[in-house]
Design an enzyme around this catalytic site. Structure first.
Site, PDB file in Angstrom:
ATOM      1  N   ASP A 314      44.678  35.135  44.866  1.00  0.00           N
ATOM      2  CA  ASP A 314      45.720  36.109  45.210  1.00  0.00           C
ATOM      3  C   ASP A 314      47.047  35.457  45.583  1.00  0.00           C
ATOM      4  O   ASP A 314      48.080  36.114  45.556  1.00  0.00           O
ATOM      5  CB  ASP A 314      45.266  36.960  46.415  1.00  0.00           C
ATOM      6  CG  ASP A 314      44.282  38.050  46.016  1.00  0.00           C
ATOM      7  OD1 ASP A 314      43.812  38.051  44.863  1.00  0.00           O
ATOM      8  OD2 ASP A 314      43.983  38.913  46.874  1.00  0.00           O
ATOM      9  N   LEU A 321      42.376  39.929  42.041  1.00  0.00           N
ATOM     10  CA  LEU A 321      40.969  40.314  41.880  1.00  0.00           C
ATOM     11  C   LEU A 321      40.072  39.131  42.206  1.00  0.00           C
ATOM     12  O   LEU A 321      40.410  37.977  41.895  1.00  0.00           O
ATOM     13  CB  LEU A 321      40.697  40.744  40.433  1.00  0.00           C
ATOM     14  CG  LEU A 321      41.360  42.056  39.986  1.00  0.00           C
ATOM     15  CD1 LEU A 321      41.235  42.232  38.486  1.00  0.00           C
ATOM     16  CD2 LEU A 321      40.754  43.246  40.727  1.00  0.00           C
ATOM     17  N   HIS A 446      18.649  53.626  23.626  1.00  0.00           N
ATOM     18  CA  HIS A 446      18.789  55.067  23.846  1.00  0.00           C
ATOM     19  C   HIS A 446      17.736  55.537  24.845  1.00  0.00           C
ATOM     20  O   HIS A 446      16.587  55.122  24.749  1.00  0.00           O
ATOM     21  CB  HIS A 446      18.578  55.820  22.532  1.00  0.00           C
ATOM     22  CG  HIS A 446      18.575  57.310  22.716  1.00  0.00           C
ATOM     23  ND1 HIS A 446      19.733  58.030  22.925  1.00  0.00           N
ATOM     24  CD2 HIS A 446      17.548  58.201  22.760  1.00  0.00           C
ATOM     25  CE1 HIS A 446      19.411  59.311  23.075  1.00  0.00           C
ATOM     26  NE2 HIS A 446      18.102  59.442  22.984  1.00  0.00           N
TER      27      HIS A 446
END
Ligand code: FAD
Length: 468
Positions: A314, A321, A446
């Site tokens: 930072d 982040l 799925h």
């Protein structure tokens, strides 16, 4: 005087990960942290505690609002205990920080507790809260001192009623009306925590959209969902005044029509971003330069103007982040070990942990337009997905942006259940420079939420989503 190959200042995700990698690579390493616990903003007052409270409040919301639809009846009253929630959060934080301490020992990193300040480019003074300062010698230093909450010049943060994210993570009561200044990730996440627990939440945002740095489609969809959840959103409103009278906080803002609105609440969360933190480092003694925004200036190898001093996370340019800080920590150390690491800053994902979650990687439509890149869009709504209907998480969509000519994926933008985890597939695909058709041809289990990624990729390829 103790001598080290690498001294790292700051134990956030940038600093502690750099320390571990340095230990792994055999460097004699020291980590200096001014607080008693390791882990920095992320572990102590950032990512981890905010996610702990988001999770607890999400469970409460599920129990009070969603279980009935699943055929689950609660006959007694469902109540929450804020004190216990905050205690659980604190326990999660403690466990995580202790884990970092263990990792320092495991990787033979010497940990110093105290404020680090430069005496010279190679000497660092460590001043503990009590006791005598100590000076250590560093062949290389990595500055990883992170950031602190920003505010507006006319706002007096009293940290009781006019608060930052740090105080919002440990309130002793649920606000009746929480006014959030700033519609970015931190304001919305913490706003949602208290909204779920019964607070009225009003968000005042200066730009014309919430989460304004992300693809505008995401902001539009999140606006719809948050309004359904009861949020009051004031975009294009410029806050001009914040005053406190006893337990009442008044926020005044100018609307786009030039009118002044006045909101009265019992708490005001100021979430207008964060500022790089270098106080106490005495950078002048080392000759390290900062830019006009107070960030330590680095080149693309994260080296400052002083060749043996690096800076990460930072405190330097780029997204604020945790995972960006981590990648940078690893990059610096591996470079010092003679390796050739690389970070693609275009592929650092951004996530908002509201529900639905929001996650993004690569270019937004707005950026592609500004860059004059011809692109195609494949979008697939979660409501068309069996998995989403099964759990009633039908808000949101996956949007894939691909190059019109080459079909290469240029950006992926997701809002919906589990978007935070789903974005990893997009990052992986983009790291390998996949085309939309490559993703479309991958078999997705799925029923899963990730089928929406495949469907959006099919839509981007030749507009041939199956379930649209
Ligand atoms: P920091 O984590 O800020 O650590 C810097 C450390 O340096 C601190 O411990 C500080 O005490 C120490 N230090 C400073 N000066 C000195 C000195 N002179 N001597 C010794 N020690 C010093 N990011 C995400 O990726 N995901 C999220 O979900 C997320 N959620 C967040 C939620 C909130 C509420 C906040 C506030 C932030 C969140 N962030 C999130 C951002 C994330 O916390 C930061 O990007 C990350 O912590 C930056 O890491 P860093 O190592 O650069 O610095």
């Amino acid at each position: 005087m103790k001598m080290y190959d690498i001294v790292i200042i700051g134990s956030g995700p940038g600093g502690y990960v750099a320390a571990i990698r340095a230990g792994q690579l055999g460097f004699k390493t020291a980590l200096v942290e001014k607080y008693n616990t390791l882990g920095g903003t992320c572990l102590n007052v950032g990512c981890i505690p905010s996610k702990a409270l988001l999770d607890s409040s999400h469970h409460y919301e599920e129990a009070t609002q969603h279980l009935e639809a699943h055929g689950i009846e609660i006959t007694g009253e469902v109540k929450f205990n804020l004190e216990k929630m905050i205690e659980r959060k604190a326990a999660v934080v403690e466990q995580t920080c202790t884990g970092v301490k263990f990792l320092m020992e495991k990787n033979k990193v010497d940990v110093f507790t105290g404020v680090a300040s430069f005496e010279s480019p190679t000497q660092i003074k460590i001043t503990p809260k009590e006791g005598t300062p100590e000076i250590i010698e560093a062949k290389y230093t990595i500055i990883a001192t992170g950031s602190k909450p920003a505010t507006l010049p006319f706002i007096k943060l009293d940290k009781e009623r006019v608060i930052t994210s740090t105080e919002a993570l440990k309130l002793s009561e649920v606000p009746k009306h929480l006014i959030v200044i700033g519609g970015g990730v931190i304001g919305l996440e913490l706003g949602q925590v208290y909204s779920r627990l019964g607070a009225k939440v009003s968000v005042v945002e200066y730009t014309d959209s919430i989460i304004p740095t992300m693809d505008r489609g995401l902001g539009r969809e999140l606006t719809k969902v948050l309004k359904k959840q009861g949020f009051n959103l004031y975009t294009s409103h410029k806050v001009t005044e914040v005053t406190r009278d006893g337990n009442i906080v008044t926020v005044k803002a100018n609307s786009p029509k030039g009118e002044t609105i006045s909101l009265e609440g019992d708490y005001c969360l100021v979430a207008v971003g964060r500022l790089p933190y270098t106080r106490g480092l005495n950078l002048e003694a080392a000759g390290v330069q900062k830019d006009e925004r107070g960030r330590v200036v680095v080149n693309d190898r994260l080296q400052t103007n002083v060749p043996n001093i690096y800076a990460i996370g930072d405190v330097v340019r780029g997204a604020m982040l945790a995972h960006k800080a981590e990648e940078e920590g690893v990059l610096v150390v591996e470079q010092l070990a003679g390796q050739k690491p690389h970070i693609d800053y275009n592929l650092i994902p951004g996530v908002v942990y509201t529900w639905p979650e929001v996650a993004s990687v690569g270019k937004s439509e707005e950026q592609l337009k500004a860059d004059g890149v011809a692109y195609k869009v494949g979008q697939f709504a979660f409501r068309a997905l069996g998995r989403a209907r099964a759990s009633m998480d039908t808000d949101g969509f996956v949007k894939i942006l691909a190059d019109s000519q080459t079909d290469e994926v240029l950006g992926v933008h997701i809002i919906g259940a589990r978007a935070a985890d789903m974005i990893a597939e997009a990052v992986t695909a983009m790291e390998f420079r996949a085309s939309a058709e490559d993703i479309a041809r991958i078999c997705h289990a799925h029923p899963t939420f990730t089928e929406a990624v495949k469907e959006a990729a099919l839509a981007a390829t030749e507009n041939r989503a199956i379930h649209a």
